[in-house]
Design an enzyme around this catalytic site. Structure first.
Site, mmCIF file in Angstrom:
data_model
loop_
_atom_site.group_PDB
_atom_site.id
_atom_site.type_symbol
_atom_site.label_atom_id
_atom_site.label_comp_id
_atom_site.label_asym_id
_atom_site.label_seq_id
_atom_site.Cartn_x
_atom_site.Cartn_y
_atom_site.Cartn_z
ATOM 1 N N LYS A 31 0.982 -0.981 -0.172
ATOM 2 C CA LYS A 31 -0.168 -0.080 0.149
ATOM 3 C C LYS A 31 0.731 1.073 0.006
ATOM 4 C CE LYS A 31 -3.005 2.861 2.767
ATOM 5 N NZ LYS A 31 -3.570 3.254 3.911
ATOM 6 N N GLY B 187 -7.997 9.488 10.298
ATOM 7 C CA GLY B 187 -8.244 9.463 11.718
ATOM 8 C C GLY B 187 -9.233 10.595 12.229
ATOM 9 N N ALA C 66 -9.503 5.582 5.039
ATOM 10 C CA ALA C 66 -9.359 6.935 5.716
ATOM 11 C C ALA C 66 -10.687 7.747 5.779
ATOM 12 C CB ALA C 66 -8.360 8.210 5.190
ATOM 13 N N GLY C 67 -10.857 8.056 7.154
ATOM 14 C CA GLY C 67 -12.270 8.830 7.578
ATOM 15 C C GLY C 67 -13.152 8.163 8.235
ATOM 16 N N ASN D 188 -8.381 1.625 10.491
ATOM 17 C CA ASN D 188 -7.502 1.528 11.656
ATOM 18 C C ASN D 188 -8.036 2.202 12.990
ATOM 19 O OD1 ASN D 188 -3.805 1.589 12.369
ATOM 20 N ND2 ASN D 188 -5.793 0.867 13.337
ATOM 21 N N THR D 189 -8.029 3.630 12.921
ATOM 22 C CA THR D 189 -8.412 4.502 13.971
ATOM 23 C C THR D 189 -9.775 4.089 14.441
ATOM 24 O OG1 THR D 189 -6.858 6.060 13.147
ATOM 25 C CG2 THR D 189 -8.480 6.776 14.803
#
Length: 270
Positions: free
Chosen positions: A112, A173, A199-200, A221-222
């Site tokens: 990635k 995040g 993301a987001g 992830n976050t």
């Protein structure tokens, strides 16, 4: 079409295919920000994910033989490890990082790519991303790439030879969810490689919306690691991705500006 006992396509037929390999889960998860390796293991298993991203600059997968290794709890025999270039701000840095990952993972090709523009927004630096992508593809890597939600940039990355494009839903995040569904729809409409939101995502409904739009998968992830109960949130995200995919395959009803009764009205007495 073969159906499973829930009336949906079987996982085998509806898997996520990237660079010629098919994965059962359309949810990809990160390995950072957890309290410890045990929580990482538990959340990863609860997510049902097959592909686990690893920030080579931040996580030990063998660089330090004297420290605990992520691979002890997320073994490559069970999961596909996806090295990423988190923390890289130039094409040269990203290329070097993934070449190191290839050595550490015995010639692993699937990676990635992300090249960031600044530390405040973590928005992708697209000129450097395009440069790095071209170098990595020529070097034999199968490149999944974090990018802006610009349909033109996404098309350029596909033309270079990237095996998946991964537009952000909102800032890394941030948990803000999908801020521009229209651009995502344009990218999905034109793409011939998988499109994954990266993301987001903040909660399960964000993941479901991404899948209902027609995304091929979601990476997060976050949203999991930062939850009050990461293991439970990982399970929720698994269900959300599955539900969103099923809804997309089923085909939603059109939105109307007038009511439409559920029961037939014809033949009823006036």
């Amino acid at each position: 079409m073969k159906l499973d006992d829930r009336g949906g396509e079987t996982a085998q037929l509806d898997g996520l295919t990237i660079a010629g390999k098919t994965y059962r889960s359309r949810l990809l998860v990160g390995s950072g920000k957890y309290r410890d390796l045990e929580e990482t293991r538990a959340a990863t298993e609860a997510s049902g994910a097959d592909i686990i991203t690893v920030a080579i600059r931040r996580v030990n997968i063998g660089q330090d033989p004297n420290a605990p290794s992520l691979l002890d709890v997320v073994p490559p025999s069970r999961f596909t490890i996806l090295p990423n270039t988190a923390g890289c701000y130039t094409a040269a840095d990203a290329v070097y990082t993934l070449q190191l990952a290839r050595e550490l993972l015995n010639g692993h090709k699937l990676v990635k790519l992300e090249v960031l523009g600044d530390e405040k927004t973590l928005f992708p630096n697209m000129p450097e991303t395009l440069k790095a992508a071209e170098t990595l593809v020529k070097d034999g890597f199968d490149v999944m790439v974090y990018c802006s939600d610009d349909p033109i940039q996404a098309r350029m990355l596909e033309q270079i030879g990237c095996v998946a494009v991964m537009p952000l839903a909102s800032l890394i995040g941030s948990g803000m969810g999908i801020l521009n569904p229209w651009n995502l729809s344009l990218i999905i409409e034109q793409a011939t490689v998988p499109v994954l939101v990266d993301a987001g995502v903040g909660t399960a409904s964000d993941a479901a919306i991404a899948m209902e739009l027609g995304c091929d998968g979601v990476l997060m992830n976050t949203a999991i690691a930062g939850a009050r109960d990461p293991v439970r949130m990982a399970h929720a995200m698994r269900l959300a991705v599955e539900a969103g995919r099923e809804a997309y395959l089923a085909g939603r009803i059109p939105k109307r500006f007038a009511a439409s009764p559920s029961s037939p009205m014809a033949g009823r007495p006036a």
